[in-house]
Scaffold this motif. Structure first.
Motif, PDB file in Angstrom:
ATOM      1  N   MET A  80      22.482  23.720 -34.643  1.00 16.41           N
ATOM      2  CA  MET A  80      22.408  22.285 -34.495  1.00 16.41           C
ATOM      3  C   MET A  80      23.314  21.580 -35.510  1.00 16.41           C
ATOM      4  O   MET A  80      24.009  20.623 -35.165  1.00 16.41           O
ATOM      5  N   ALA A  81      23.303  22.050 -36.757  1.00 13.18           N
ATOM      6  CA  ALA A  81      24.115  21.431 -37.800  1.00 13.18           C
ATOM      7  C   ALA A  81      25.597  21.631 -37.505  1.00 13.18           C
ATOM      8  O   ALA A  81      26.416  20.768 -37.827  1.00 13.18           O
ATOM      9  N   ALA A  82      25.951  22.755 -36.903  1.00 12.52           N
ATOM     10  CA  ALA A  82      27.356  23.018 -36.580  1.00 12.52           C
ATOM     11  C   ALA A  82      27.853  22.028 -35.521  1.00 12.52           C
ATOM     12  O   ALA A  82      29.005  21.578 -35.574  1.00 12.52           O
ATOM     13  N   LYS A  83      26.993  21.701 -34.560  1.00 14.02           N
ATOM     14  CA  LYS A  83      27.383  20.737 -33.523  1.00 14.02           C
ATOM     15  C   LYS A  83      27.574  19.337 -34.123  1.00 14.02           C
ATOM     16  O   LYS A  83      28.512  18.631 -33.769  1.00 14.02           O
ATOM     17  N   ILE A  84      26.682  18.950 -35.018  1.00 10.81           N
ATOM     18  CA  ILE A  84      26.795  17.636 -35.651  1.00 10.81           C
ATOM     19  C   ILE A  84      28.043  17.578 -36.525  1.00 10.81           C
ATOM     20  O   ILE A  84      28.815  16.610 -36.482  1.00 10.81           O
ATOM     21  N   GLY A  85      28.270  18.612 -37.312  1.00 13.73           N
ATOM     22  CA  GLY A  85      29.453  18.665 -38.167  1.00 13.73           C
ATOM     23  C   GLY A  85      30.735  18.660 -37.352  1.00 13.73           C
ATOM     24  O   GLY A  85      31.708  17.984 -37.702  1.00 13.73           O
ATOM     25  N   GLY A  86      30.731  19.414 -36.258  1.00 15.16           N
ATOM     26  CA  GLY A  86      31.899  19.440 -35.381  1.00 15.16           C
ATOM     27  C   GLY A  86      32.152  18.085 -34.735  1.00 15.16           C
ATOM     28  O   GLY A  86      33.303  17.657 -34.604  1.00 15.16           O
ATOM     29  N   ALA A  87      31.089  17.413 -34.325  1.00 11.37           N
ATOM     30  CA  ALA A  87      31.228  16.093 -33.707  1.00 11.37           C
ATOM     31  C   ALA A  87      31.764  15.071 -34.716  1.00 11.37           C
ATOM     32  O   ALA A  87      32.629  14.248 -34.387  1.00 11.37           O
ATOM     33  N   ILE A  88      31.286  15.137 -35.950  1.00 14.04           N
ATOM     34  CA  ILE A  88      31.772  14.222 -36.986  1.00 14.04           C
ATOM     35  C   ILE A  88      33.244  14.495 -37.283  1.00 14.04           C
ATOM     36  O   ILE A  88      34.060  13.566 -37.373  1.00 14.04           O
ATOM     37  N   LEU A  89      33.599  15.763 -37.411  1.00 14.16           N
ATOM     38  CA  LEU A  89      34.993  16.128 -37.675  1.00 14.16           C
ATOM     39  C   LEU A  89      35.896  15.690 -36.512  1.00 14.16           C
ATOM     40  O   LEU A  89      36.984  15.146 -36.728  1.00 14.16           O
ATOM     41  N   ALA A  90      35.432  15.908 -35.298  1.00  9.17           N
ATOM     42  CA  ALA A  90      36.223  15.509 -34.125  1.00  9.17           C
ATOM     43  C   ALA A  90      36.394  13.993 -34.062  1.00  9.17           C
ATOM     44  O   ALA A  90      37.490  13.509 -33.735  1.00  9.17           O
ATOM     45  N   SER A  91      35.357  13.243 -34.413  1.00  9.62           N
ATOM     46  CA  SER A  91      35.484  11.781 -34.385  1.00  9.62           C
ATOM     47  C   SER A  91      36.449  11.293 -35.465  1.00  9.62           C
ATOM     48  O   SER A  91      37.191  10.331 -35.248  1.00  9.62           O
ATOM     49  N   ILE A  92      36.483  11.943 -36.621  1.00 12.10           N
ATOM     50  CA  ILE A  92      37.433  11.580 -37.675  1.00 12.10           C
ATOM     51  C   ILE A  92      38.857  11.859 -37.223  1.00 12.10           C
ATOM     52  O   ILE A  92      39.759  11.042 -37.435  1.00 12.10           O
ATOM     53  N   VAL A  93      39.074  12.991 -36.574  1.00 12.54           N
ATOM     54  CA  VAL A  93      40.411  13.343 -36.083  1.00 12.54           C
ATOM     55  C   VAL A  93      40.867  12.346 -35.022  1.00 12.54           C
ATOM     56  O   VAL A  93      42.014  11.880 -35.039  1.00 12.54           O
ATOM     57  N   VAL A  94      39.985  11.996 -34.108  1.00  8.75           N
ATOM     58  CA  VAL A  94      40.334  11.032 -33.058  1.00  8.75           C
ATOM     59  C   VAL A  94      40.625   9.658 -33.665  1.00  8.75           C
ATOM     60  O   VAL A  94      41.594   8.995 -33.296  1.00  8.75           O
ATOM     61  N   ALA A  95      39.826   9.224 -34.629  1.00  3.70           N
ATOM     62  CA  ALA A  95      40.042   7.922 -35.275  1.00  3.70           C
ATOM     63  C   ALA A  95      41.372   7.905 -36.020  1.00  3.70           C
ATOM     64  O   ALA A  95      42.125   6.930 -35.954  1.00  3.70           O
ATOM     65  N   TYR A  96      41.687   8.982 -36.725  1.00  2.00           N
ATOM     66  CA  TYR A  96      42.951   9.055 -37.461  1.00  2.00           C
ATOM     67  C   TYR A  96      44.144   9.035 -36.500  1.00  2.00           C
ATOM     68  O   TYR A  96      45.109   8.300 -36.705  1.00  2.00           O
ATOM     69  N   ALA A  97      44.063   9.821 -35.450  1.00  2.00           N
ATOM     70  CA  ALA A  97      45.166   9.870 -34.481  1.00  2.00           C
ATOM     71  C   ALA A  97      45.354   8.517 -33.802  1.00  2.00           C
ATOM     72  O   ALA A  97      46.487   8.069 -33.592  1.00  2.00           O
ATOM     73  N   THR A  98      44.266   7.852 -33.475  1.00  2.00           N
ATOM     74  CA  THR A  98      44.358   6.528 -32.855  1.00  2.00           C
ATOM     75  C   THR A  98      44.982   5.525 -33.818  1.00  2.00           C
ATOM     76  O   THR A  98      45.831   4.721 -33.428  1.00  2.00           O
ATOM     77  N   ASN A  99      44.590   5.581 -35.075  1.00  2.00           N
ATOM     78  CA  ASN A  99      45.149   4.680 -36.073  1.00  2.00           C
ATOM     79  C   ASN A  99      46.648   4.905 -36.243  1.00  2.00           C
ATOM     80  O   ASN A  99      47.417   3.948 -36.317  1.00  2.00           O
ATOM     81  N   VAL A 100      47.075   6.135 -36.297  1.00  2.00           N
ATOM     82  CA  VAL A 100      48.497   6.439 -36.447  1.00  2.00           C
ATOM     83  C   VAL A 100      49.276   5.938 -35.238  1.00  2.00           C
ATOM     84  O   VAL A 100      50.334   5.317 -35.379  1.00  2.00           O
ATOM     85  N   MET A 101      48.764   6.169 -34.056  1.00  2.00           N
ATOM     86  CA  MET A 101      49.479   5.761 -32.848  1.00  2.00           C
ATOM     87  C   MET A 101      49.577   4.239 -32.723  1.00  2.00           C
ATOM     88  O   MET A 101      50.606   3.703 -32.345  1.00  2.00           O
TER      89      MET A 101
END
Length: 79
Positions: free
Chosen positions: A1-22
């Motif tokens: 369960m913790a791995a899914k939450i951590g993965g979701a948080i990491l994925a949202s940070i990556v998406v937010a960063y990529a969106t900001n750069v673009m």
């Protein structure tokens, strides 16, 4: 369960960063940088105009920090 939450948080940070750069850095929607900011010729002409203005100093001014009013400082007469 913790791995899914951590993965979701990491994925949202990556998406937010990529969106900001673009959007911000690569101006995906055109950007809002005016021509006068990136045009070197405009900066040079503006600098020439500012350097050509005469420099005139007025009387010294002291700032009153209590009510933010400026007062002209008059020289003291020493007798």
């Amino acid at each position: 369960m913790a791995a899914k939450i951590g993965g979701a948080i990491l994925a949202s940070i990556v998406v937010a960063y990529a969106t900001n750069v673009m959007i911000a850095d690569r101006k995906l929607f055109g950007g809002t940088t005016p021509k006068t900011v990136w045009d070197k010729e405009w900066w040079e002409e503006t600098d020439k105009k500012f350097q050509a203005w005469p420099r005139m100093a007025g009387p010294p001014v002291a700032m009153n920090p209590i009510n933010h009013q400026n007062f002209i400082v008059k020289p003291r007469l020493e007798n």
